[in-house]
Motif scaffolding. Structure first.
Motif, PDB file in Angstrom:
ATOM      1  N   ALA A 223      -7.418  -2.729   7.712  1.00 45.80           N
ATOM      2  CA  ALA A 223      -6.599  -3.906   7.982  1.00 45.80           C
ATOM      3  C   ALA A 223      -6.079  -3.920   9.413  1.00 45.80           C
ATOM      4  CB  ALA A 223      -5.431  -3.959   7.005  1.00 45.80           C
ATOM      5  N   ALA A 224      -5.777  -2.758   9.948  1.00 43.39           N
ATOM      6  CA  ALA A 224      -5.174  -2.691  11.285  1.00 43.39           C
ATOM      7  C   ALA A 224      -6.176  -3.015  12.378  1.00 43.39           C
ATOM      8  CB  ALA A 224      -4.580  -1.302  11.513  1.00 43.39           C
ATOM      9  N   GLY A 225      -7.415  -2.519  12.230  1.00 44.38           N
ATOM     10  CA  GLY A 225      -8.360  -2.649  13.322  1.00 44.38           C
ATOM     11  C   GLY A 225      -8.045  -1.640  14.415  1.00 44.38           C
TER      12      GLY A 225
ATOM     13  N   VAL B 100     -12.658  -1.335  -2.556  1.00 46.11           N
ATOM     14  CA  VAL B 100     -11.325  -0.750  -2.372  1.00 46.11           C
ATOM     15  C   VAL B 100     -10.336  -1.250  -3.423  1.00 46.11           C
ATOM     16  CG1 VAL B 100      -9.329  -0.684  -0.837  1.00 46.11           C
ATOM     17  CG2 VAL B 100     -11.608  -0.303   0.091  1.00 46.11           C
ATOM     18  N   LYS B 101     -10.306  -2.567  -3.657  1.00 43.42           N
ATOM     19  CA  LYS B 101      -9.287  -3.124  -4.541  1.00 43.42           C
ATOM     20  C   LYS B 101      -9.455  -2.617  -5.969  1.00 43.42           C
ATOM     21  CE  LYS B 101      -6.977  -7.468  -5.692  1.00 43.42           C
ATOM     22  NZ  LYS B 101      -6.875  -8.905  -5.351  1.00 43.42           N
TER      23      LYS B 101
ATOM     24  N   ALA C 230      -0.412  -5.519  -5.713  1.00 43.47           N
ATOM     25  CA  ALA C 230      -1.738  -5.246  -5.159  1.00 43.47           C
ATOM     26  C   ALA C 230      -2.737  -6.315  -5.576  1.00 43.47           C
ATOM     27  CB  ALA C 230      -2.216  -3.869  -5.612  1.00 43.47           C
ATOM     28  N   LEU C 231      -2.595  -6.831  -6.789  1.00 40.16           N
ATOM     29  CA  LEU C 231      -3.488  -7.894  -7.243  1.00 40.16           C
ATOM     30  C   LEU C 231      -3.422  -9.113  -6.333  1.00 40.16           C
ATOM     31  CD1 LEU C 231      -2.880  -7.735 -11.110  1.00 40.16           C
ATOM     32  CD2 LEU C 231      -5.037  -7.244  -9.925  1.00 40.16           C
ATOM     33  N   ARG C 232      -2.248  -9.357  -5.763  1.00 41.29           N
ATOM     34  CA  ARG C 232      -2.065 -10.530  -4.909  1.00 41.29           C
ATOM     35  C   ARG C 232      -2.307 -10.231  -3.433  1.00 41.29           C
ATOM     36  NH1 ARG C 232       3.473 -13.551  -5.942  1.00 41.29           N
ATOM     37  NH2 ARG C 232       2.394 -14.883  -4.428  1.00 41.29           N
ATOM     38  N   VAL C 233      -1.969  -9.034  -2.995  1.00 37.76           N
ATOM     39  CA  VAL C 233      -1.913  -8.766  -1.557  1.00 37.76           C
ATOM     40  C   VAL C 233      -3.170  -8.081  -1.027  1.00 37.76           C
ATOM     41  CG1 VAL C 233      -0.655  -7.483   0.222  1.00 37.76           C
ATOM     42  CG2 VAL C 233       0.607  -8.685  -1.579  1.00 37.76           C
ATOM     43  N   ILE C 234      -3.702  -7.101  -1.757  1.00 39.01           N
ATOM     44  CA  ILE C 234      -4.879  -6.393  -1.261  1.00 39.01           C
ATOM     45  C   ILE C 234      -6.087  -7.314  -1.360  1.00 39.01           C
ATOM     46  CG2 ILE C 234      -6.442  -4.444  -1.640  1.00 39.01           C
ATOM     47  CD1 ILE C 234      -4.112  -2.808  -2.573  1.00 39.01           C
ATOM     48  N   PRO C 235      -6.763  -7.562  -0.252  1.00 42.27           N
ATOM     49  CA  PRO C 235      -7.872  -8.525  -0.273  1.00 42.27           C
ATOM     50  C   PRO C 235      -9.071  -7.976  -1.029  1.00 42.27           C
ATOM     51  CG  PRO C 235      -7.721  -7.453   1.867  1.00 42.27           C
ATOM     52  CD  PRO C 235      -6.521  -7.011   1.089  1.00 42.27           C
TER      53      PRO C 235
ATOM     54  N   THR D 141       0.823  -1.206   0.000  1.00 48.77           N
ATOM     55  CA  THR D 141       0.000   0.000   0.000  1.00 48.77           C
ATOM     56  C   THR D 141       0.858   1.257   0.000  1.00 48.77           C
ATOM     57  OG1 THR D 141      -1.722  -1.188   1.224  1.00 48.77           O
ATOM     58  CG2 THR D 141      -1.854   1.208   1.193  1.00 48.77           C
ATOM     59  N   LEU D 142       1.891   1.278   0.840  1.00 46.56           N
ATOM     60  CA  LEU D 142       2.761   2.454   0.897  1.00 46.56           C
ATOM     61  C   LEU D 142       3.578   2.608  -0.381  1.00 46.56           C
ATOM     62  CD1 LEU D 142       4.017   2.429   4.600  1.00 46.56           C
ATOM     63  CD2 LEU D 142       2.089   3.656   3.582  1.00 46.56           C
ATOM     64  N   LEU D 143       3.922   1.497  -1.025  1.00 44.29           N
ATOM     65  CA  LEU D 143       4.654   1.575  -2.287  1.00 44.29           C
ATOM     66  C   LEU D 143       3.799   2.285  -3.341  1.00 44.29           C
ATOM     67  CD1 LEU D 143       7.138   0.773  -3.996  1.00 44.29           C
ATOM     68  CD2 LEU D 143       5.937  -1.358  -4.559  1.00 44.29           C
ATOM     69  N   GLY D 144       2.513   1.961  -3.385  1.00 46.28           N
ATOM     70  CA  GLY D 144       1.636   2.631  -4.335  1.00 46.28           C
ATOM     71  C   GLY D 144       1.363   4.074  -3.962  1.00 46.28           C
TER      72      GLY D 144
END
Length: 486
Positions: free
Chosen positions: A131-133, A79-80, A186-191, A20-23
């Motif tokens: 994600a953090a809650g 979101v994704k 992001a395709l793999r990691v962001i749910p 997320t931070l990379l994007g």
């Protein structure tokens, strides 16, 4: 047997944070990188510096206009999908900007970049908050704060390095490999959202968008013009400022009366003391940070006769201090709450500002660097706990709206900070900012001190210590809101 909450950041969450931070870092850096290329672009396109400035202003205004609509689009598209769309738009704008053939085309393509950034930047906060809650909001926002702190400082430095070594077009080409990697990851990691969750049928609040987006944009533009011209007393400042404030006022009336359509931002959120205090303090952090980032380089250039590159490097302690403080303060806030940390940070920032008010013409750069570090550490200790407290108490369905408010108020605070310091320096000098003596900079640092004092006064309104959650949270962000000890 009672359950013990595990607050460690699991590998899946760490991967999500990194991707997320990379994007998100591209848009944050691009907002300041291009400023160092103004002279080069003016020569390249045979244009004036005032025209070149629209390459940055157009980007900023497009970003500001897009952010409120992004809050609505999260519920409609998920979101994704929205994240990938924002990245594609930003990359398209970057490629087109690198291929620009004249000033008009560059400005237009920068606007396209700004639209992409207006989608991606607030989504960084949404993704990480979900994600953090609540129990880990502080530490995750602290990690986000590192990027927010270093972006404005590193942007001009990296821009200067790329400009000198590879040319101005490379400042845009460099986004392409970063963005492509970020999109693939992001395709793999962001749910993905569960089936049906993102299929909100709520229509876009068209009237609200027509009021809110240009209202924010006009206000930011007016403050930007005030900073550039070092005065509020010109039509180019007063007209857009009056129009922007009027549009925002009418939007508030519209949002309060809306019945059939959900407003882009529910202004009733401000009736919550915790929400109002959190976003206000975060706006003040933006104000103090950008005031310092604007005044310090001029101090080194005017008083110490340093070049732009050296002045930029000497400002780095402010950003580094904030980047160092945010992760630690964010982590502590998950257990201690925001109030004490914000109070300590405000006192430290105020102390650093007081040191800068005592500097003279012959003072060593060591003292100003140490004072800037103290201001950065102090504001960093304010920023992460404040963001954490916001997402710790905000209802999950309001996270996108809260992120829009937070990001826009930070933008307004930054623009206001630059404008105020420019006015202070101009009032103290005989020839505008460049003619300001040491007294002008001392007055500017008293302004930063005043901002820190206001943060200190507002700190008791922030949420208190969070109570322990009854069970550990999943990375999906489904953790319930935490209770707070007021």
């Amino acid at each position: 047997m009672s359950q013990v909450r595990d607050d460690r950041l699991d590998p899946a969450l760490l991967r999500l944070i990194g991707v997320t931070l990379l994007g998100g870092i591209m848009g944050i850096l691009d907002s300041t990188m291009v400023t160092v290329a103004a002279d080069t672009l003016a020569e390249e396109f045979h244009s004036s510096l005032s025209a070149i400035s629209w390459a940055s202003t157009g980007y900023l205004l497009a970003l500001t206009v897009t952010i409120p609509i992004t809050g609505w689009a999260v519920g409609r598209f998920g979101v994704k999908r929205l994240w990938l769309f924002g990245l594609v738009v930003f990359l398209a704008g970057s490629l087109a900007s690198a291929l620009a053939w004249d000033m008009a085309s560059l400005i237009g393509f920068r606007v396209l970049q700004g639209i992409g950034a207006g989608v991606v930047d607030p989504l960084v906060l949404v993704i990480l908050a979900r994600a953090a809650g609540p129990s880990r909001a502080g530490r995750v926002m602290g990690m986000m704060g590192v990027v927010l702190s270093l972006g404005p400082v590193l942007g001009p430095v990296l821009g200067g390095i790329v400009l000198q070594g590879l040319g101005w077009r490379a400042m845009f080409y460099i986004n392409l490999p970063i963005g492509i990697i970020a999109a693939l990851l992001a395709l793999r990691v962001i749910p993905s959202e569960p089936a049906g969750e993102h299929k909100s049928r709520a229509p876009l609040d068209v009237l609200g968008a027509a009021l809110l987006a240009p209202g924010f944009a006009a206000t930011v533009y007016a403050l930007t013009q005030a900073g550039e011209k070092a005065t509020f007393g010109t039509p180019t400042v007063l007209v857009p400022l009056a129009a922007g404030l009027l549009l925002l006022f009418v939007y508030v009336l519209h949002a309060l009366r809306a019945r059939r359509t959900e407003p882009l931002i529910d202004v009733r959120l401000f009736t919550s003391r915790s929400f109002a205090a959190s976003v206000t303090v975060q706006g003040l952090v933006g104000l103090g940070t950008y005031a310092g980032l604007f005044a310090l380089p001029l101090y080194y250039q005017v008083i110490h006769d340093h070049g732009a590159r050296a002045a930029g490097l000497l400002v780095a302690p402010l950003g580094m201090g904030s980047a160092l403080a945010m992760p630690l303060a964010g982590r502590l806030s998950d257990k201690l709450g925001a109030r004490k940390l914000v109070q300590g940070g405000a006192v430290l920032a105020a102390a650093g500002a007081v040191v800068l008010t005592r500097l003279g013409d012959g003072s060593s750069e060591v003292w100003s660097a140490l004072a800037a570090l103290a201001i950065g550490l102090g504001l960093g200790a304010v920023g992460a706990p404040t963001m954490g407290s916001l997402y710790r108490t905000l209802p999950p369905e309001k996270v996108p709206q809260g992120s829009s408010v937070l990001y826009n108020l930070n933008q307004l605070g930054g623009a206001l900070g630059v404008a105020c310091v420019a006015l202070i320096l101009a009032a103290a000098g005989t020839g505008g900012v460049a003619g300001s003596g040491i007294s002008g900079f001392q007055h500017a640092y008293w302004f930063v001190f005043a901002v820190a004092v206001v943060i200190l006064v507002a700190s008791p309104l922030l949420p208190g210590r969070p109570e322990a959650a009854p069970a550990p949270a999943e990375a999906s962000g489904s953790e319930p809101r935490q209770a707070l000890v007021e």
